[in-house]
Design an enzyme around this catalytic site. Structure first.
Site, mmCIF file in Angstrom:
data_model
loop_
_atom_site.group_PDB
_atom_site.id
_atom_site.type_symbol
_atom_site.label_atom_id
_atom_site.label_comp_id
_atom_site.label_asym_id
_atom_site.label_seq_id
_atom_site.Cartn_x
_atom_site.Cartn_y
_atom_site.Cartn_z
ATOM 1 N N TYR A 280 64.573 32.071 31.650
ATOM 2 C CA TYR A 280 64.872 31.621 33.014
ATOM 3 C C TYR A 280 63.833 32.132 33.988
ATOM 4 C CZ TYR A 280 66.539 36.256 34.507
ATOM 5 O OH TYR A 280 66.613 37.580 34.846
ATOM 6 N N ARG B 95 54.776 32.224 34.203
ATOM 7 C CA ARG B 95 55.597 33.170 33.437
ATOM 8 C C ARG B 95 56.658 32.436 32.622
ATOM 9 N NH1 ARG B 95 58.630 37.972 36.548
ATOM 10 N NH2 ARG B 95 59.856 36.198 37.296
ATOM 11 N N ARG C 74 76.504 26.313 15.133
ATOM 12 C CA ARG C 74 76.175 27.736 15.183
ATOM 13 C C ARG C 74 75.558 28.215 13.869
ATOM 14 N NH1 ARG C 74 77.894 32.919 14.230
ATOM 15 N NH2 ARG C 74 77.441 34.413 15.906
ATOM 16 N N LYS D 157 61.333 36.881 29.871
ATOM 17 C CA LYS D 157 62.446 36.759 30.822
ATOM 18 C C LYS D 157 63.563 35.928 30.190
ATOM 19 C CE LYS D 157 63.133 36.187 35.811
ATOM 20 N NZ LYS D 157 63.422 37.618 36.068
ATOM 21 N N GLU E 38 61.827 50.389 34.546
ATOM 22 C CA GLU E 38 61.973 49.504 35.706
ATOM 23 C C GLU E 38 63.412 49.559 36.175
ATOM 24 O OE1 GLU E 38 61.024 45.513 34.478
ATOM 25 O OE2 GLU E 38 62.166 45.709 32.624
#
Length: 283
Positions: free
Chosen positions: A32, A51, A99, A147, A179
């Site tokens: 995302y 990114r 799945r 991310k 971070e």
């Protein structure tokens, strides 16, 4: 009611539906981005998309960002939702398949969606008082540079911060800060140097962090990209975080100890203003 974007269509938010077999839901197999919007314009768009493309490549998710008119999609969301200030969230998953831990067959369509969130970014009261931070062990997976939507630990840490009566958490390995739970961590040394953690698998390469480094260097500030400890942060002249939704946000307390004089630092607030001016100029 908001209009959202889902798999090529703009629909009302209550009409948007994603399969229960979507890999993002079952395996957090999705990436995302969050872009800020000021004055109805997107900030640092090119860096966010770069990114996003990197995250997709690292996760080997088969989706070509250039095949969609993302500038047009985001502009439409801003217009239809009357967004003047806030954020736009974009997510791409590996798609829906029965799945299985193994990835689905090549050609499985990705699930793609985006939505807006109206919020005050510039006039954030926290910037006037500063953030109070606690530190906690960093127990996330080892590819924090991607991310992904694997955000459960970060969410748990934000709840732990709330229970402790503070604003957020800085994550540490040993005594070295990686971070924040959803931000990059920075300090200003007594010598006036800006220090932020060096890039690698241990932190997310923040877009705001990148822009701020350029702004700081252009203003004559020495920037050091290196590890720093909790003790060094507590003894710093100033501290702050960077993120798309917080811009540059001062930190005034770490684990109960004041940073500097316990108020938002002069240099930090100057950098915050410089970033907002940069955002408005290039949005």
């Amino acid at each position: 009611m908001r209009t959202v974007y889902l798999n090529g269509q703009f629909v009302a938010e209550d009409a948007a539906q994603v399969s229960i077999f979507d890999r993002g839901l079952l395996f957090a197999d999705a990436v995302y981005e969050v872009c800020s919007v000021i004055d109805g314009r997107i900030i640092d768009y090119a860096a966010h998309m770069m990114r996003l493309e990197r995250s997709l490549a690292e996760m080997t998710i088969d989706y070509d960002c250039s095949a969609a008119d993302w500038p047009g999609i985001l502009a439409t969301l801003i217009e239809r939702n009357g967004l003047t200030e806030g954020t736009i969230y974009m997510q791409i998953s590996r798609g829906a398949a029965d799945r299985d831990f193994l990835f689905p067959a090549p050609g499985t369509p990705a699930t793609v969606f985006a939505f807006t969130q109206a919020r005050s970014l510039v006039a954030n009261p926290m910037a006037e008082r500063g953030m109070r931070i606690i530190t906690r062990p960093d127990r996330r997976w080892g590819r924090r540079d991607i991310k992904t939507v694997q955000l459960l630990y970060a969410s748990m840490m934000k709840m732990e911060a709330r229970a402790a009566g503070v604003d957020d958490v800085w994550l540490v390995e040993g005594d070295v800060i990686t971070e924040g739970s959803s931000q990059n961590a920075c300090i200003i040394t007594p010598q006036g140097h800006l220090v932020t953690r060096d890039l690698g698998h241990h932190i997310l390469p923040g877009v705001t962090r990148l822009s701020l480094i350029d702004i700081a260097r252009e203003s004559g500030i020495t920037v050091e990209e290196r590890p720093f400890t909790i003790a060094e942060a507590q003894g710093a002249a100033e501290a702050f975080v960077t993120s798309a939704s917080m811009f540059v946000m001062p930190v005034v307390e770490i684990d109960g100890l004041s940073v500097g004089d316990g108020r938002p630092g002069v240099e930090t607030m100057a950098l915050r203003k410089a970033y907002i001016d940069h955002a408005r100029a290039q949005g």
